[in-house]
Design an enzyme around this catalytic site. Structure first.
Site, PDB file in Angstrom:
ATOM      1  N   PRO A   2      13.194  39.418  62.434  1.00 50.03           N
ATOM      2  CA  PRO A   2      14.022  40.104  63.735  1.00 50.03           C
ATOM      3  C   PRO A   2      15.133  40.637  63.342  1.00 50.03           C
ATOM      4  O   PRO A   2      15.914  40.353  62.402  1.00 50.03           O
ATOM      5  CB  PRO A   2      14.123  38.752  64.508  1.00 50.03           C
ATOM      6  CG  PRO A   2      13.458  37.452  63.996  1.00 50.03           C
ATOM      7  CD  PRO A   2      13.427  37.973  62.454  1.00 50.03           C
ATOM      8  N   GLU A   3      15.545  41.692  64.344  1.00 53.13           N
ATOM      9  CA  GLU A   3      16.644  42.403  64.100  1.00 53.13           C
ATOM     10  C   GLU A   3      17.797  42.133  65.041  1.00 53.13           C
ATOM     11  O   GLU A   3      17.710  40.946  65.790  1.00 53.13           O
ATOM     12  CB  GLU A   3      16.168  43.994  64.150  1.00 53.13           C
ATOM     13  CG  GLU A   3      15.296  44.443  63.013  1.00 53.13           C
ATOM     14  CD  GLU A   3      14.747  45.771  63.372  1.00 53.13           C
ATOM     15  OE1 GLU A   3      15.585  46.540  63.991  1.00 53.13           O
ATOM     16  OE2 GLU A   3      13.928  46.171  62.605  1.00 53.13           O
TER      17      GLU A   3
END
Length: 271
Positions: A2-3
């Site tokens: 995830p960012e």
């Protein structure tokens, strides 16, 4: 993945359910994450109240009276609120059990994440001390980016993805921000004008905020704290759209490799 948007979405989703609650038990099923889970983590967290949850780049900090629980979701991790008696699945590595029948569960199929205990001040820890500009904070400006880019020949997309320069902007959002700013991903960072840096700083911020409103991007494993998938993948302009027409000009979107990552761009709109 995830960012930044996925980590921030997770943080916001946890706030009303976790802050102010006390951890009664910690169950570590598999300590072999990217950084090994401390052997004394369960003892340190027993009967500890979570006072706040902050985000630093892609890291979450659960603030407690005597220190901080640092969580990184790695490539495939997620934090989910579940009934404490729900049987764990293969990749459910850690549970933080609260009073009542609720637990915060760390699931990480690829085990690239982390759950560590940090003493105060957390920002001095090696994982946090070298983080770059935070894109959602006021100091993230075109001028600040231009100063850091001066004289650098590295491609602007890789410049944006360098966590010591800009923190939290990964592959998806770098490609999208560069498209909306009209900048080719291979252009040398040191050869971008101040005006275009201003445009790119605005584009990065707007792209991340749009992703936040969509609940992040789900390509494979990501889900929010309540188990919901993100929706930004349905709004992308160029990412993963190679061979499809540009939504702005109709030119076919192209792809190439940069630093072992796929880059997507419009050859007509970006220069």
């Amino acid at each position: 993945m995830p960012e930044l948007p996925e980590v921030e979405t997770t943080r916001r989703g946890l706030l009303p359910h976790v802050v102010g609650r006390t951890i009664r038990e910690v169950i570590v099923r598999n300590p072999r994450l990217r950084w090994p889970v401390p052997r004394d983590l369960a003892a340190r967290l027993r009967d500890v109240e979570i006072l706040a949850i902050r985000r630093k780049g892609k890291y979450l900090l659960f603030d407690c009276a005597q220190g901080h629980l640092l969580v990184h979701l790695g490539m495939s991790g997620r934090l989910t609120l579940v009934p404490a008696d729900r049987p764990p699945q293969t990749h459910d590595h850690i549970d933080l059990r609260f009073e009542g029948n609720q637990a915060l569960r760390l699931t990480d199929p690829r085990r690239f994440g982390a759950m560590l205990w940090l003493k105060s001040p957390a920002e001095r820890h090696a994982l946090l001390a070298g983080l770059g500009l935070e894109p959602l904070e006021p100091e993230f400006t075109g001028a600040a980016l231009a100063q850091r880019a001066r004289g650098r020949q590295v491609a602007v997309k890789q410049f944006l993805m360098n966590g010591r320069i800009v923190t939290g902007v990964g592959n998806i959002y770098a490609s999208e921000a560069l498209f909306h700013a009209g900048i080719h991903p291979t252009r040398a960072a040191g050869r971008i004008s101040g005006e275009r840096w201003d445009r790119l700083a605005t584009s990065v911020r707007e792209t991340l905020n749009r992703a936040l409103r969509a609940g992040g991007t789900t390509l494979r494993d990501y889900a929010s704290a309540d188990g919901q998938a993100g929706g930004f993948q349905f709004e992308v302009a160029v990412y993963d759209r190679a061979g499809e027409p540009c939504r702005s000009c109709g030119t076919l979107i192209k792809t190439m490799r940069q630093g072992a990552r796929a880059t997507y761009y419009c050859p007509a709109c970006q220069h």
